[in-house]
Design an enzyme around this catalytic site. Structure first.
Site, PDB file in Angstrom:
ATOM      1  N   ASP A  90      11.227 -47.936  -5.998  1.00  0.00           N
ATOM      2  CA  ASP A  90      12.524 -48.138  -5.347  1.00  0.00           C
ATOM      3  C   ASP A  90      13.669 -47.787  -6.292  1.00  0.00           C
ATOM      4  O   ASP A  90      14.680 -47.218  -5.875  1.00  0.00           O
ATOM      5  CB  ASP A  90      12.675 -49.589  -4.887  1.00  0.00           C
ATOM      6  N   ASP A 116       6.332 -55.466  -4.571  1.00  0.00           N
ATOM      7  CA  ASP A 116       7.649 -55.602  -5.188  1.00  0.00           C
ATOM      8  C   ASP A 116       7.590 -56.726  -6.214  1.00  0.00           C
ATOM      9  O   ASP A 116       6.835 -57.680  -6.051  1.00  0.00           O
ATOM     10  CB  ASP A 116       8.706 -55.918  -4.127  1.00  0.00           C
TER      11      ASP A 116
END
Length: 173
Positions: A152, A133
């Site tokens: 995401d 991330d």
């Protein structure tokens, strides 16, 4: 005498007349953008390193062994296989739905984005044991939203399109 047209069949056609090819192409583009961005960030940043971009956004290299919002990330490693299995099952179901409803554009856009995101994060789980991330949004004094990535984002946009498509379908009846 009228000539008969020979039916043509695509390896990825569906009964509803649409082809899976564009939807698989969208998923592939999501995976490609997701993986390129993750490779770039891992080559540019050290784990935990942050770079402020604006007053509400940082780039940061974070590893997530769990699911959304780091759910189960503090477990012993079994969650990697659980979430990988869920992603594989979801992709199988999405392909089934794409075959069945290939002509429904918004529905298939939603599914293709969700599938691309699921596969992008699956690549991370298999290759690294965690999801990479790097997008970090926050509000001053309120705190940081959990870091996330392109996969995401695609999943979130896909879910949003899915909801809009369902609302439109319900409103027609």
């Amino acid at each position: 005498m009228a000539s008969k047209k020979k039916p043509t069949f695509s390896a990825v056609s569906s009964r509803s007349g649409g082809s899976l090819t564009p939807w698989l192409g969208i998923a592939f583009i999501v995976i490609l953008l997701d993986q390129i961005s993750k490779i770039t960030i891992t080559r540019t940043f050290l784990h935990g390193e942050e770079k402020p971009i604006t007053s509400f956004f940082n780039l940061v290299l974070a590893y997530n062994k769990g699911a959304a919002f780091s759910f189960l990330s503090d477990q012993g490693g079994w969650q990697r296989y659980l979430f990988a299995g869920i992603a594989i099952a979801a992709v199988g179901f999405i392909i089934y739905l794409l075959r069945k409803h290939a002509g429904q554009r918004m529905f298939c856009w939603a599914l293709a984005l969700i599938m691309g995101g699921a596969l992008g994060n699956l690549v991370d789980r298999v290759a690294y044991g965690h999801v990479i991330d790097f997008l970090d949004f926050y509000w001053r004094g309120v705190g940081h939203f959990p870091a996330f990535n392109i996969a995401d984002t695609a999943i979130t946009i896909g879910a949003f399109l899915f909801i809009i498509d369902e609302l439109r379908r319900v409103n027609k009846h």
